[in-house]
Design a protein around this motif. Sequence first.
Motif, PDB file in Angstrom:
ATOM      1  N   MET A 190       8.237  -4.097  -1.613  1.00 19.39           N
ATOM      2  CA  MET A 190       7.951  -3.438  -2.466  1.00 19.39           C
ATOM      3  C   MET A 190       8.758  -4.016  -3.076  1.00 19.39           C
ATOM      4  SD  MET A 190       7.225  -0.487  -0.949  1.00 19.39           S
ATOM      5  CE  MET A 190       8.297   0.712  -2.560  1.00 19.39           C
ATOM      6  N   LEU A 191       9.090  -5.301  -3.114  1.00 18.80           N
ATOM      7  CA  LEU A 191      10.040  -5.657  -4.584  1.00 18.80           C
ATOM      8  C   LEU A 191       8.898  -6.349  -5.542  1.00 18.80           C
ATOM      9  CD1 LEU A 191      13.690  -7.010  -3.490  1.00 18.80           C
ATOM     10  CD2 LEU A 191      12.239  -6.078  -5.498  1.00 18.80           C
ATOM     11  N   ASP A 192       7.243  -7.007  -4.325  1.00 18.59           N
ATOM     12  CA  ASP A 192       6.708  -8.191  -5.007  1.00 18.59           C
ATOM     13  C   ASP A 192       5.760  -6.953  -6.075  1.00 18.59           C
ATOM     14  OD1 ASP A 192       6.688  -9.752  -3.850  1.00 18.59           O
ATOM     15  OD2 ASP A 192       5.345  -8.559  -2.103  1.00 18.59           O
ATOM     16  N   LEU A 193       6.031  -5.479  -5.949  1.00 12.89           N
ATOM     17  CA  LEU A 193       5.308  -4.200  -6.262  1.00 12.89           C
ATOM     18  C   LEU A 193       6.199  -4.090  -7.369  1.00 12.89           C
ATOM     19  CD1 LEU A 193       2.515  -4.336  -5.544  1.00 12.89           C
ATOM     20  CD2 LEU A 193       2.732  -2.092  -5.476  1.00 12.89           C
ATOM     21  N   ILE A 194       7.191  -3.668  -7.309  1.00 12.58           N
ATOM     22  CA  ILE A 194       8.231  -3.225  -8.930  1.00 12.58           C
ATOM     23  C   ILE A 194       9.086  -4.371  -8.461  1.00 12.58           C
ATOM     24  CG2 ILE A 194       9.243  -1.630  -9.129  1.00 12.58           C
ATOM     25  CD1 ILE A 194       7.855   0.057  -6.223  1.00 12.58           C
ATOM     26  N   PRO A 195       9.032  -5.145  -9.197  1.00 12.01           N
ATOM     27  CA  PRO A 195      10.022  -6.679  -9.537  1.00 12.01           C
ATOM     28  C   PRO A 195      11.171  -6.024 -10.010  1.00 12.01           C
ATOM     29  CG  PRO A 195       8.018  -6.971 -10.477  1.00 12.01           C
ATOM     30  CD  PRO A 195       7.823  -5.950 -10.001  1.00 12.01           C
ATOM     31  N   SER A 196      10.528  -5.407 -10.753  1.00 11.11           N
ATOM     32  CA  SER A 196      12.531  -4.991 -11.707  1.00 11.11           C
ATOM     33  C   SER A 196      12.739  -3.508 -11.104  1.00 11.11           C
ATOM     34  CB  SER A 196      11.917  -5.099 -13.647  1.00 11.11           C
ATOM     35  OG  SER A 196      11.159  -3.370 -13.396  1.00 11.11           O
ATOM     36  N   LEU A 220      13.984   1.778 -11.159  1.00 12.09           N
ATOM     37  CA  LEU A 220      14.123   2.629  -9.271  1.00 12.09           C
ATOM     38  C   LEU A 220      15.142   2.155  -8.996  1.00 12.09           C
ATOM     39  CD1 LEU A 220      12.171   2.004  -8.089  1.00 12.09           C
ATOM     40  CD2 LEU A 220      10.153   2.931  -8.957  1.00 12.09           C
ATOM     41  N   ALA A 221      15.879   3.108  -7.634  1.00 13.32           N
ATOM     42  CA  ALA A 221      16.332   1.172  -6.982  1.00 13.32           C
ATOM     43  C   ALA A 221      15.995   1.702  -6.096  1.00 13.32           C
ATOM     44  CB  ALA A 221      18.036   1.971  -6.723  1.00 13.32           C
ATOM     45  N   LEU A 222      15.474   0.808  -5.157  1.00 15.65           N
ATOM     46  CA  LEU A 222      15.009   0.631  -3.844  1.00 15.65           C
ATOM     47  C   LEU A 222      16.242   0.649  -3.050  1.00 15.65           C
ATOM     48  CD1 LEU A 222      12.591  -2.154  -4.059  1.00 15.65           C
ATOM     49  CD2 LEU A 222      11.946  -0.047  -3.713  1.00 15.65           C
ATOM     50  N   VAL A 223      16.365   1.093  -1.874  1.00 16.46           N
ATOM     51  CA  VAL A 223      17.749   0.995  -0.644  1.00 16.46           C
ATOM     52  C   VAL A 223      17.040   0.676   0.318  1.00 16.46           C
ATOM     53  CG1 VAL A 223      19.321   1.831  -0.158  1.00 16.46           C
ATOM     54  CG2 VAL A 223      18.980   2.505  -1.927  1.00 16.46           C
ATOM     55  N   SER A 224      17.712  -0.708   0.910  1.00 18.20           N
ATOM     56  CA  SER A 224      16.915  -1.531   2.532  1.00 18.20           C
ATOM     57  C   SER A 224      18.327  -0.869   3.369  1.00 18.20           C
ATOM     58  CB  SER A 224      16.918  -2.438   2.087  1.00 18.20           C
ATOM     59  OG  SER A 224      16.910  -3.373   3.543  1.00 18.20           O
ATOM     60  N   ILE A 225      17.941   0.406   4.416  1.00 16.04           N
ATOM     61  CA  ILE A 225      18.136   0.545   4.991  1.00 16.04           C
ATOM     62  C   ILE A 225      18.825  -0.399   6.701  1.00 16.04           C
ATOM     63  CG2 ILE A 225      19.572   2.320   7.058  1.00 16.04           C
ATOM     64  CD1 ILE A 225      17.762   3.833   5.232  1.00 16.04           C
ATOM     65  N   LEU A 226      19.285  -1.754   6.199  1.00 12.10           N
ATOM     66  CA  LEU A 226      20.083  -2.695   6.793  1.00 12.10           C
ATOM     67  C   LEU A 226      19.282  -2.424   8.257  1.00 12.10           C
ATOM     68  CD1 LEU A 226      22.616  -4.543   5.358  1.00 12.10           C
ATOM     69  CD2 LEU A 226      20.595  -5.183   4.908  1.00 12.10           C
ATOM     70  N   ARG A 227      18.917  -3.878   9.080  1.00 12.80           N
ATOM     71  CA  ARG A 227      18.496  -4.314   8.567  1.00 12.80           C
ATOM     72  C   ARG A 227      16.975  -4.680   8.710  1.00 12.80           C
ATOM     73  NH1 ARG A 227      17.638  -8.866  13.200  1.00 12.80           N
ATOM     74  NH2 ARG A 227      16.915  -7.456  15.447  1.00 12.80           N
ATOM     75  N   LEU A 237       0.965  -1.196  -0.059  1.00  7.97           N
ATOM     76  CA  LEU A 237       0.315   0.255   0.041  1.00  7.97           C
ATOM     77  C   LEU A 237       0.829   1.375  -0.253  1.00  7.97           C
ATOM     78  CD1 LEU A 237      -2.226  -2.068   2.492  1.00  7.97           C
ATOM     79  CD2 LEU A 237      -2.773  -1.288   0.232  1.00  7.97           C
ATOM     80  N   LEU A 238       1.768   1.594   0.735  1.00 11.62           N
ATOM     81  CA  LEU A 238       2.850   2.893   0.707  1.00 11.62           C
ATOM     82  C   LEU A 238       3.557   2.821  -0.485  1.00 11.62           C
ATOM     83  CD1 LEU A 238       4.216   2.236   4.021  1.00 11.62           C
ATOM     84  CD2 LEU A 238       3.149   3.906   3.539  1.00 11.62           C
ATOM     85  N   ALA A 239       3.857   1.421  -1.174  1.00 18.22           N
ATOM     86  CA  ALA A 239       4.506   1.395  -2.544  1.00 18.22           C
ATOM     87  C   ALA A 239       3.408   2.385  -3.330  1.00 18.22           C
ATOM     88  CB  ALA A 239       4.668   0.422  -3.119  1.00 18.22           C
TER      89      ALA A 239
END
Length: 210
Positions: free
Chosen positions: A89-95, A73-80, A40-42
């Motif tokens: 997010m990757l479910d919705l924007i898999p590429s 686009l780039a998704l950047v995860s702040i670990l962990r 929903l946030l994506a």
Amino acid sequence: MPQHLTVVNHPLIQHKLTIMRDKNTPSNQFRQLLREISHLLAYEVTRNLPITMKTIDTPMATIEAPKLDGKKLALVSILRAGNGLLDGMLDLIPSARVGFVGLYRDEATLKPVKYYFKVPSEIDKRFVIAVDPMLATGNSSAAAIDMLKEAGAKNIVFLCLLAAPEGVARMKEAHPDVPIITASLDEKLNEVGYIVPGLGDAGDRIFGTQ
Ligand code: URA
């Protein structure tokens, strides 16, 4: 420029967040709900992505149809804990391309120290969504955004599940050009930097650690 803070208070998000906040909710359900909220946030964070037209043939006609424009686009995860938002997010924007920022707090200086940093190439040309469920003091979030900017990123948004007013203020001071999207603006931080009412330690709740 978009507004600095957007609180996405959709009824489905509020309902799922209430279950996540409950201390009796187990990790498997917590993870699943985080994944659902991140969908929903994506939807909200990608609302203004640029579109271009492409000619395609449907079985019935040739049309000009919209598709996403520009570099992936780039998704950047702040670990962990960021990884808990990343999956949905990757479910919705898999590429999307994916990067990671790892920081720890130096106990002597109390400053965030980088232990891992890897982001997609040509980060300067990408729309970057930095994800971390909890915007608490804002110190590590602001440091992560510093690092992304040093790597060349120019078009960044920060996506979180919960934000504390203190963290929002810190980010606004350090990075007024980086909009924040969150599911809730909570009341405050406690004396050890936890968000109140919050949900506890997001990493521990996602991964089942203590
Ligand atoms: N990080 C968390 O995981 N929880 C908080 O409340 C604050 C920072």
